[in-house]
Scaffold this active site. Structure first.
Site, mmCIF file in Angstrom:
data_model
loop_
_atom_site.group_PDB
_atom_site.id
_atom_site.type_symbol
_atom_site.label_atom_id
_atom_site.label_comp_id
_atom_site.label_asym_id
_atom_site.label_seq_id
_atom_site.Cartn_x
_atom_site.Cartn_y
_atom_site.Cartn_z
ATOM 1 C CE LYS A 33 15.962 -23.391 -38.508
ATOM 2 N NZ LYS A 33 16.154 -22.989 -37.159
ATOM 3 C CB CYS A 34 22.515 -18.661 -43.470
ATOM 4 S SG CYS A 34 23.779 -18.244 -44.668
ATOM 5 N N GLY A 35 25.303 -19.778 -42.282
ATOM 6 C CA GLY A 35 26.584 -19.377 -41.710
ATOM 7 C C GLY A 35 26.750 -17.867 -41.669
ATOM 8 C CB THR A 59 22.324 -16.354 -39.507
ATOM 9 O OG1 THR A 59 21.752 -17.188 -40.521
ATOM 10 C CG2 THR A 59 21.215 -15.804 -38.625
#
Length: 160
Positions: A34-36, A38
């Site tokens: 759930k990361c920018g 990803t």
């Protein structure tokens, strides 16, 4: 000393020695779903597909230490990676990469390749460590460095 002195749990819960990756070029990455960053899973899978036949592996280590961006269970993480990015490279159980519970492998990686201004701390998800065929860390790359920009360095290591 090399990374072969360490072991880690796979995402399926099996403890394996990193010695199983002897004589391979490795890209070890702390990941999050759930990361920018990803979408880098796609780039990592591209590298894996292209270079695996020549002795290259990507090793993904989910980490929930940065903005709680990896909250799921190992089963949820594995399903997410496969469903959304077609990940087939080895994934491992969640680890801490900083702090008192840092996984021993990441303690070693950080001691061998410092970050900005000589810092050992990993700053965010998708920090990448490039390891040669002898298990020696040869580079550390920040989250914002595209995995595809490492192709030239990977190719040099694969030739040796």
């Amino acid at each position: 000393m090399s990374i072969y002195a360490y072991s880690a749990k796979t995402i399926k819960g099996e403890e394996i020695s990193l010695g199983e990756f002897k004589e391979k070029v490795l890209l070890i990455v702390n990941t999050a779903s759930k990361c920018g960053f990803t979408p880098q899973y796609k780039e990592l899978q591209q590298l894996y597909d292209e270079y695996y036949p020549r002795g290259f592996e990507v090793l993904g280590f989910p980490c929930n230490q940065f903005g709680s961006q990896e909250p799921g269970t190992e089963d949820e993480i594995a399903a997410f990676c496969e469903r959304n990015y077609g990940v087939t490279f080895p994934m491992f159980a969640k680890v801490d990469v900083n702090g008192e519970n840092t996984h021993p492998l990441f303690k070693y990686l950080k001691s061998q390749a410092k970050g900005v201004l000589g810092s050992e701390a990993i700053k965010w998800n998708f920090t990448k460590f490039l390891v040669d065929r002898n298990g020696q860390v040869v580079g550390r790359f920040a989250s914002n460095v595209s995995s595809l920009k490492l192709k030239e360095e990977i190719e040099k290591l694969l030739v040796v």
